[in-house]
Scaffold this motif. Structure first.
Motif, PDB file in Angstrom:
ATOM      1  N   LEU A   1       4.975   1.476  -1.099  1.00  0.00           N
ATOM      2  CA  LEU A   1       4.535   1.588   0.284  1.00  0.00           C
ATOM      3  C   LEU A   1       3.581   2.757   0.499  1.00  0.00           C
ATOM      4  O   LEU A   1       2.917   2.811   1.525  1.00  0.00           O
TER       5      LEU A   1
ATOM      6  N   ILE B   1       0.162   1.441   1.112  1.00  0.00           N
ATOM      7  CA  ILE B   1      -0.011   0.568   2.271  1.00  0.00           C
ATOM      8  C   ILE B   1      -0.051   1.445   3.523  1.00  0.00           C
ATOM      9  O   ILE B   1       0.818   2.282   3.733  1.00  0.00           O
TER      10      ILE B   1
ATOM     11  N   LYS C   1      -4.412  -1.733   2.379  1.00  0.00           N
ATOM     12  CA  LYS C   1      -4.107  -1.081   1.116  1.00  0.00           C
ATOM     13  C   LYS C   1      -5.248  -0.120   0.799  1.00  0.00           C
ATOM     14  O   LYS C   1      -6.425  -0.496   0.907  1.00  0.00           O
TER      15      LYS C   1
ATOM     16  N   LEU D   1       3.798  -8.064   4.723  1.00  0.00           N
ATOM     17  CA  LEU D   1       4.049  -7.646   3.337  1.00  0.00           C
ATOM     18  C   LEU D   1       4.632  -8.790   2.518  1.00  0.00           C
ATOM     19  O   LEU D   1       4.252  -8.994   1.366  1.00  0.00           O
TER      20      LEU D   1
ATOM     21  N   PHE E   1      10.437  -3.013  -1.582  1.00  0.00           N
ATOM     22  CA  PHE E   1       9.739  -2.060  -0.738  1.00  0.00           C
ATOM     23  C   PHE E   1      10.043  -0.605  -1.077  1.00  0.00           C
ATOM     24  O   PHE E   1       9.423   0.299  -0.550  1.00  0.00           O
TER      25      PHE E   1
END
Length: 146
Positions: free
Chosen positions: A2, A5, A16, A118, A126
């Motif tokens: 993450l 992101i 991203k 996602l 995640f």
């Protein structure tokens, strides 16, 4: 995972980080793959830096997304079908100790929308397993000290 992101205030969706240049970051839309520069003036937040309020310690977004994935059996959340009460009921089933006063309906909807984005981009984990293991080892060491 993450950490790469990001959310950009004023722009819908998730992005991203691809690279960086002079006073800008090159980002790619997670759903469309379209690349563009995010400028210095844009408010950019990594999803890894986001947490939600609970009655105890704040819970990192990655852990909540993992809990959502497990609760949904890997399926997307139908956000449009959830009204205020049903939205909170569903979120309480995922994260029972969330702070009802400080977590707003819009926060829960954004979480579910991000989860769906996602998931649609192929992400199913995640948080890194190493981070979980490090956290567990740290807790075990603290317990031994007591």
């Amino acid at each position: 995972m993450l950490r790469e992101i990001i959310s950009i205030t004023g722009k819908a969706g998730l992005f991203k980080m691809i690279g960086h240049g002079n006073r800008r970051i090159i980002v790619e839309d997670v759903t469309t793959g379209k690349r563009f520069p995010a400028l210095e003036r844009d408010k950019i937040v990594s999803l890894a830096d986001i947490a939600m309020y609970t009655r105890g310690d704040d819970k990192p977004l990655g852990e909540i997304l993992d809990l959502t994935y497990a609760y949904q059996d890997g399926k997307p959340v139908d956000v449009k079908a959830l009204d205020g009460a049903k939205l909170r009921e569903t979120f309480a089933a995922i994260l029972p100790d969330y702070d009802e006063e400080r977590v707003h309906d819009s926060d829960i909807k954004k979480l579910f929308n991000w989860y769906n984005i996602l998931l649609g981009s192929g992400m199913t984990r995640f948080t890194k397993e190493e981070e979980k293991e490090e956290k567990e080892e740290k807790e075990e060491k603290e317990e031994k000290k007591d």
